[in-house]
Write an enzyme that holds these catalytic residues in place. Structure first.
Site, PDB file in Angstrom:
ATOM      1  CE  LYS A   1      -3.620   2.391   2.514  1.00  0.00           C
ATOM      2  NZ  LYS A   1      -4.653   2.286   3.547  1.00  0.00           N
TER       3      LYS A   1
ATOM      4  CE  LYS B   1      -3.587   8.101   6.452  1.00  0.00           C
ATOM      5  NZ  LYS B   1      -4.765   7.216   6.311  1.00  0.00           N
TER       6      LYS B   1
ATOM      7  CE  LYS C   1      -6.016   1.957  -0.615  1.00  0.00           C
ATOM      8  NZ  LYS C   1      -6.419   1.999   0.761  1.00  0.00           N
TER       9      LYS C   1
ATOM     10  CB  SER D   1     -11.382   7.375  -3.685  1.00  0.00           C
ATOM     11  OG  SER D   1     -10.163   7.812  -3.108  1.00  0.00           O
TER      12      SER D   1
ATOM     13  CE1 TYR E   1     -15.033   3.339  -2.860  1.00  0.00           C
ATOM     14  CE2 TYR E   1     -13.114   3.615  -4.294  1.00  0.00           C
ATOM     15  CZ  TYR E   1     -13.657   3.518  -3.030  1.00  0.00           C
ATOM     16  OH  TYR E   1     -12.847   3.573  -1.933  1.00  0.00           O
TER      17      TYR E   1
HETATM   18  C1  PBG Z   1      -7.503   3.581   5.386  1.00  0.00           C
HETATM   19  C2  PBG Z   1      -7.776   3.381   3.944  1.00  0.00           C
HETATM   20  C3  PBG Z   1      -7.555   4.293   2.907  1.00  0.00           C
HETATM   21  C4  PBG Z   1      -8.102   3.718   1.768  1.00  0.00           C
HETATM   22  C5  PBG Z   1      -8.602   2.465   2.122  1.00  0.00           C
HETATM   23  N1  PBG Z   1      -8.369   2.268   3.467  1.00  0.00           N
HETATM   24  C6  PBG Z   1      -6.991   5.668   2.923  1.00  0.00           C
HETATM   25  C7  PBG Z   1      -5.653   5.880   3.460  1.00  0.00           C
HETATM   26  O1  PBG Z   1      -4.865   4.967   3.670  1.00  0.00           O
HETATM   27  O2  PBG Z   1      -5.350   7.047   3.711  1.00  0.00           O
HETATM   28  C8  PBG Z   1      -8.161   4.379   0.422  1.00  0.00           C
HETATM   29  C9  PBG Z   1      -9.211   3.879  -0.498  1.00  0.00           C
HETATM   30  C10 PBG Z   1      -9.522   4.751  -1.652  1.00  0.00           C
HETATM   31  O3  PBG Z   1      -8.875   5.799  -1.883  1.00  0.00           O
HETATM   32  O4  PBG Z   1     -10.462   4.405  -2.377  1.00  0.00           O
HETATM   33  N2  PBG Z   1      -6.376   3.061   5.935  1.00  0.00           N
END
Ligand code: PBG
Length: 331
Positions: A200, A224, A255, A281, A320
């Site tokens: 991620k 983050k 991701k 998203s 989505y």
């Molecule tokens: C939370 C999380 C996030 C997403 C899924 N779980 C955001 C992040 O890590 O800041 C993002 C999903 C998306 O953007 O559709 N840990």
């Protein structure tokens, strides 16, 4: 001119007719590949639009149950439930994550009792519940890895108790998959799967999601980056994935999705384990915005992006677009 070159080889022959294109297609999209992320809020009979995600709503639990029913009727195997928490209920420690009666646990229990055959996936991370929006405990500018894991284990067990089928740690703390596996087993949940957000990245493409769950506006300049991966790195993703698999992950997620197809492909090739891509998203928002402007054909790029995930090695995709894709496949 030797054989194998023009004119003996005409690559276009196989493409000439629709029947032939179907025969030689290497990949295809099925509703079996879809995981639909859904947002839940408190209240009854609520559907709140999310400006940066056209057509996506935050649903109160009663309405979420209807969406889950829609998923089932469209043949979508699983949904992922994300809570949007009232800021008044958040604190620095993300205490609500440790409450077995919190919004996400109630949502899981309600959907499970209405639709027992639908797979339910829950994120494990503190960001919906912390006032600073970080995925872990954040003290004096530092994320506390091991202290966070203790809370994540409690969160995972509550979600499993509520009826969640797949626990999806998205926090990127070191060692959390193994600790969560041990905690789930100790609570009698040997058969609850772990789908680890193994690779991620610290990505700008999560912006609309953070609006959707109202988390992340207070993250601070570092974002983050101390726990999510650097977009510059590829080999490191394989290391992350190897660790999560060794700790007991059943399925791994890469991701974001489209900008990281190389990572997805390397993961599938190297490990041959179930791989899921997350079309996040921001990817959804980009395609929708361009389509709203008439610059892209929404259905076409939606289906093409799915095929790209399949071709790169995804067994399933969090998207989505899931219900829209399923509707097209039903025709
Ligand atoms: C939370 C999380 C996030 C997403 C899924 N779980 C955001 C992040 O890590 O800041 C993002 C999903 C998306 O953007 O559709 N840990």
């Amino acid at each position: 001119m030797s054989r194998g070159e023009y004119p003996a080889t005409r690559m276009r022959r196989n493409r000439m007719k629709a029947f032939s294109r179907r025969l030689v297609a290497e990949n295809s999209i099925s509703t079996d590949d879809l995981i639909w992320p859904l947002f839940v809020i408190e209240g009854t009979n609520c559907a709140e639009a999310i400006a940066s995600m056209p057509g996506v709503n935050r649903w109160s639990i009663d309405r979420l149950i209807d969406q889950a029913g829609l998923a089932l009727s469209l043949g979508i195997p699983a949904i992922a439930i994300f809570p949007s928490i009232d800021p008044a209920q958040k604190d620095a420690a993300g205490s609500l994550a440790r409450d077995g009666n919190n919004l996400v646990c109630r949502a899981v229990a309600a959907v499970k009792s209405a639709h027992p055959d639908l797979g339910i996936i829950c994120d494990v991370a503190l960001d919906p519940f912390t006032d600073h929006g970080h995925d872990g405990l954040f003290v004096d500018g530092q994320i506390l890895n091991d202290e966070t894991i203790a809370i994540l284990c409690e969160q995972a067990v509550h979600q499993a108790n509520a009826g969640c089928d797949i626990i999806a740690p998205s926090d990127m703390m070191d060692g959390r998959v193994g600790a969560i596996r041990t905690a789930l087993d100790a609570a009698g949940h040997h058969d609850i799967q772990i789908m680890a957000y193994a690779a991620k990245y610290a990505s700008g493409f999560y912006g609309p999601f953070r609006e959707a769950v109202n988390a992340g506006s207070q993250l601070g300049s570092g974002g983050k980056a101390t726990y999510q991966m650097d977009p510059a790195n590829g080999d490191e993703a394989l290391h992350e994935i190897a660790l999560d698999l060794a700790e007991g992950a059943d399925i791994v997620i890469v991701k974001p999705g489209m900008p990281y197809l190389d990572i997805l492909h390397r993961t599938k090739t190297e490990f041959g384990v179930p791989c899921v891509a997350y079309q996040v998203s921001g990817e959804f928002a980009m395609l929708c915005a361009a389509a709203q402007n008439g610059w892209l054909d929404r259905d076409r790029v939606m289906m093409e992006s799915m095929l790209a995930f399949k071709r790169a090695g995804a067994d399933a995709v969090l998207t989505y677009f899931a219900p829209d894709i399923a509707k097209i496949l039903q025709k």
